[in-house]
Motif scaffolding. Structure first.
Motif, PDB file in Angstrom:
ATOM      1  N   LYS A  88       0.928  -0.899  -0.133  1.00 11.61           N
ATOM      2  CA  LYS A  88       0.047  -0.012  -0.502  1.00 11.61           C
ATOM      3  C   LYS A  88       0.874   0.914  -0.068  1.00 11.61           C
ATOM      4  O   LYS A  88       0.464   2.055  -0.049  1.00 11.61           O
ATOM      5  N   PHE A  89       2.248   1.093   0.563  1.00 14.15           N
ATOM      6  CA  PHE A  89       3.029   2.153   0.500  1.00 14.15           C
ATOM      7  C   PHE A  89       3.440   2.557  -0.582  1.00 14.15           C
ATOM      8  O   PHE A  89       4.393   1.970  -1.421  1.00 14.15           O
ATOM      9  N   LEU A  90       3.199   3.673  -1.484  1.00 12.85           N
ATOM     10  CA  LEU A  90       5.280   4.851  -2.185  1.00 12.85           C
ATOM     11  C   LEU A  90       5.572   5.375  -1.353  1.00 12.85           C
ATOM     12  O   LEU A  90       5.345   5.602   0.102  1.00 12.85           O
ATOM     13  N   VAL A  91       7.311   5.163  -2.194  1.00 17.50           N
ATOM     14  CA  VAL A  91       7.770   6.293  -1.306  1.00 17.50           C
ATOM     15  C   VAL A  91       9.084   6.873  -2.123  1.00 17.50           C
ATOM     16  O   VAL A  91       8.828   6.527  -3.683  1.00 17.50           O
ATOM     17  N   TYR A  92       9.760   8.464  -1.629  1.00 23.44           N
ATOM     18  CA  TYR A  92       9.656   9.354  -2.523  1.00 23.44           C
ATOM     19  C   TYR A  92      11.603   9.227  -2.294  1.00 23.44           C
ATOM     20  O   TYR A  92      11.976   8.809  -1.213  1.00 23.44           O
ATOM     21  N   GLU A  93      11.911   8.571  -3.363  1.00 23.22           N
ATOM     22  CA  GLU A  93      13.529   8.129  -2.936  1.00 23.22           C
ATOM     23  C   GLU A  93      14.713   9.160  -3.740  1.00 23.22           C
ATOM     24  O   GLU A  93      14.367   9.496  -4.816  1.00 23.22           O
ATOM     25  N   ALA A 141       1.139   6.140   1.957  1.00 21.96           N
ATOM     26  CA  ALA A 141       0.152   4.765   1.933  1.00 21.96           C
ATOM     27  C   ALA A 141      -1.247   5.209   1.515  1.00 21.96           C
ATOM     28  O   ALA A 141      -2.344   5.878   1.458  1.00 21.96           O
ATOM     29  N   LEU A 142      -1.730   4.214   0.466  1.00 22.72           N
ATOM     30  CA  LEU A 142      -3.322   4.723   0.486  1.00 22.72           C
ATOM     31  C   LEU A 142      -3.991   3.025   0.900  1.00 22.72           C
ATOM     32  O   LEU A 142      -3.324   1.889  -0.389  1.00 22.72           O
ATOM     33  N   ASP A 184     -15.798   2.286  -2.861  1.00 25.19           N
ATOM     34  CA  ASP A 184     -15.215   3.363  -4.222  1.00 25.19           C
ATOM     35  C   ASP A 184     -15.011   4.597  -2.969  1.00 25.19           C
ATOM     36  O   ASP A 184     -14.528   5.474  -3.541  1.00 25.19           O
ATOM     37  N   LEU A 185     -14.216   3.596  -1.976  1.00 21.84           N
ATOM     38  CA  LEU A 185     -13.630   4.444  -0.837  1.00 21.84           C
ATOM     39  C   LEU A 185     -12.156   4.697  -0.944  1.00 21.84           C
ATOM     40  O   LEU A 185     -11.980   3.235  -0.201  1.00 21.84           O
ATOM     41  N   ALA A 186     -11.348   5.383  -0.892  1.00 19.91           N
ATOM     42  CA  ALA A 186      -9.854   4.820  -0.729  1.00 19.91           C
ATOM     43  C   ALA A 186      -8.533   5.676   0.952  1.00 19.91           C
ATOM     44  O   ALA A 186      -9.423   6.973   0.680  1.00 19.91           O
ATOM     45  N   GLU A 187      -8.379   5.551   1.868  1.00 16.63           N
ATOM     46  CA  GLU A 187      -7.653   6.669   2.638  1.00 16.63           C
ATOM     47  C   GLU A 187      -6.536   6.609   1.809  1.00 16.63           C
ATOM     48  O   GLU A 187      -5.352   5.895   2.022  1.00 16.63           O
ATOM     49  N   ILE A 188      -6.346   8.411   2.210  1.00 13.29           N
ATOM     50  CA  ILE A 188      -4.197   8.373   1.936  1.00 13.29           C
ATOM     51  C   ILE A 188      -3.513   8.791   3.421  1.00 13.29           C
ATOM     52  O   ILE A 188      -5.041   8.986   4.586  1.00 13.29           O
ATOM     53  N   ARG A 189      -2.917   7.734   3.615  1.00 14.78           N
ATOM     54  CA  ARG A 189      -2.427   7.810   5.245  1.00 14.78           C
ATOM     55  C   ARG A 189      -0.498   7.832   5.121  1.00 14.78           C
ATOM     56  O   ARG A 189      -0.305   7.402   4.457  1.00 14.78           O
ATOM     57  N   SER A 190      -0.428   7.989   6.910  1.00 19.43           N
ATOM     58  CA  SER A 190       1.106   7.822   6.935  1.00 19.43           C
ATOM     59  C   SER A 190       1.882   8.658   5.454  1.00 19.43           C
ATOM     60  O   SER A 190       3.203   8.643   5.214  1.00 19.43           O
ATOM     61  N   ALA A 236      -5.121   5.067  -7.139  1.00 21.32           N
ATOM     62  CA  ALA A 236      -6.424   4.474  -6.452  1.00 21.32           C
ATOM     63  C   ALA A 236      -7.660   4.943  -7.782  1.00 21.32           C
ATOM     64  O   ALA A 236      -8.551   3.567  -7.980  1.00 21.32           O
ATOM     65  N   ARG A 237      -7.590   5.862  -9.070  1.00 23.49           N
ATOM     66  CA  ARG A 237      -8.181   5.951  -9.882  1.00 23.49           C
ATOM     67  C   ARG A 237      -7.443   4.237 -11.423  1.00 23.49           C
ATOM     68  O   ARG A 237      -8.892   3.862 -11.003  1.00 23.49           O
ATOM     69  N   GLU A 238      -6.920   3.900 -10.446  1.00 22.26           N
ATOM     70  CA  GLU A 238      -6.617   2.623 -11.808  1.00 22.26           C
ATOM     71  C   GLU A 238      -7.418   1.337 -11.155  1.00 22.26           C
ATOM     72  O   GLU A 238      -7.395   0.140 -11.540  1.00 22.26           O
ATOM     73  N   ILE A 239      -7.190   1.337  -9.489  1.00 24.32           N
ATOM     74  CA  ILE A 239      -8.216   0.304  -9.517  1.00 24.32           C
ATOM     75  C   ILE A 239      -9.801   0.625  -8.984  1.00 24.32           C
ATOM     76  O   ILE A 239     -10.570   0.673  -8.917  1.00 24.32           O
ATOM     77  N   GLY A 240     -10.193   1.977  -9.564  1.00 21.24           N
ATOM     78  CA  GLY A 240     -11.412   2.264  -9.146  1.00 21.24           C
ATOM     79  C   GLY A 240     -12.446   2.892  -8.341  1.00 21.24           C
ATOM     80  O   GLY A 240     -13.015   2.923  -7.989  1.00 21.24           O
ATOM     81  N   ILE A 241     -11.566   3.393  -8.045  1.00 22.52           N
ATOM     82  CA  ILE A 241     -12.026   3.870  -6.457  1.00 22.52           C
ATOM     83  C   ILE A 241     -12.220   5.679  -7.185  1.00 22.52           C
ATOM     84  O   ILE A 241     -11.944   5.972  -8.262  1.00 22.52           O
ATOM     85  N   LYS A 242     -13.315   5.802  -6.230  1.00 24.15           N
ATOM     86  CA  LYS A 242     -14.109   6.922  -6.650  1.00 24.15           C
ATOM     87  C   LYS A 242     -13.518   8.376  -5.986  1.00 24.15           C
ATOM     88  O   LYS A 242     -13.646   9.800  -6.600  1.00 24.15           O
ATOM     89  N   LYS A 243     -13.351   8.316  -4.639  1.00 22.30           N
ATOM     90  CA  LYS A 243     -12.396   9.342  -3.457  1.00 22.30           C
ATOM     91  C   LYS A 243     -12.095   8.494  -2.716  1.00 22.30           C
ATOM     92  O   LYS A 243     -11.730   7.513  -2.473  1.00 22.30           O
ATOM     93  N   VAL A 244     -11.438   9.575  -2.420  1.00 20.75           N
ATOM     94  CA  VAL A 244      -9.914   9.463  -1.604  1.00 20.75           C
ATOM     95  C   VAL A 244      -9.820  10.320  -0.314  1.00 20.75           C
ATOM     96  O   VAL A 244     -10.679  11.499  -0.209  1.00 20.75           O
ATOM     97  N   PHE A 245      -9.780  10.113   1.281  1.00 21.93           N
ATOM     98  CA  PHE A 245      -9.616  11.186   1.883  1.00 21.93           C
ATOM     99  C   PHE A 245      -8.805  11.001   2.659  1.00 21.93           C
ATOM    100  O   PHE A 245      -7.748   9.408   2.753  1.00 21.93           O
ATOM    101  N   ALA A 246      -8.544  11.699   4.091  1.00 20.24           N
ATOM    102  CA  ALA A 246      -7.610  11.823   5.002  1.00 20.24           C
ATOM    103  C   ALA A 246      -7.787  12.718   5.940  1.00 20.24           C
ATOM    104  O   ALA A 246      -8.747  13.029   5.853  1.00 20.24           O
ATOM    105  N   LEU A 247      -7.402  12.273   7.064  1.00 18.07           N
ATOM    106  CA  LEU A 247      -7.602  12.571   8.202  1.00 18.07           C
ATOM    107  C   LEU A 247      -6.028  13.393   8.487  1.00 18.07           C
ATOM    108  O   LEU A 247      -5.108  12.658   8.199  1.00 18.07           O
TER     109      LEU A 247
END
Length: 149
Positions: free
Chosen positions: A40-45, A55-56, A62-68, A92-103
């Protein structure tokens, strides 16, 4: 360079995230949690060193969270956080998610990326499972932000 995280990045991810967690800005992550969720993680190297991560976490059909989302403090304001979030949205778009959120506490940062503040109660209750381990639960002072993609 943004890329998918590898198992060997887990300790760098943990160090980045927990440096913010100790200031109460995000939840701590155990090394085991990172290993279990490494996909679920991406890194910037940069120069063979991880200096940012994000992380996604899909949480509903249709919902995913942007985390960490964490970037080394000495390289803030270089667009690394923005790039990581944009790549998570692309994923998220690639896997068909329509909305992303973050806390988050970083309201202005996320507003610049097209997120809007929403009432936390408008999010599915399922997302609160990780909140149970937070010392601020149930009196969360983070803002819920969402973006339709």
């Amino acid at each position: 360079m943004v890329r998918n995280a590898k198992m060997q990045d887990a300790k760098a991810i943990q160090q980045l995230v927990n440096s913010y967690a100790k200031d109460g800005l995000m939840l701590t992550l155990s090394i085991n949690e990172i290993y279990e969720n490494i996909l679920k993680f991406l890194v910037y190297e940069e120069e063979d060193r991880v200096i940012g991560c994000c992380a996604l976490y899909p949480s509903w059909e249709d919902l995913a969270e942007i985390r960490s989302l964490a970037v080394e403090k000495n390289v803030h304001k270089r667009g690394i956080g923005r790039l990581l979030v944009e790549k998570c949205i692309e994923k998220a778009r690639e896997i068909g998610i329509k909305k992303v959120f973050a806390l988050t506490y970083q309201v202005e940062f996320f507003k610049k990326l097209g997120f809007e503040v929403v009432d936390k109660n408008d999010l599915p209750k399922k997302i609160w499972s990780d909140c149970l381990k937070c010392c601020k639960f149930p009196d969360c002072d983070e803002f819920a932000m969402i973006k339709e993609i």
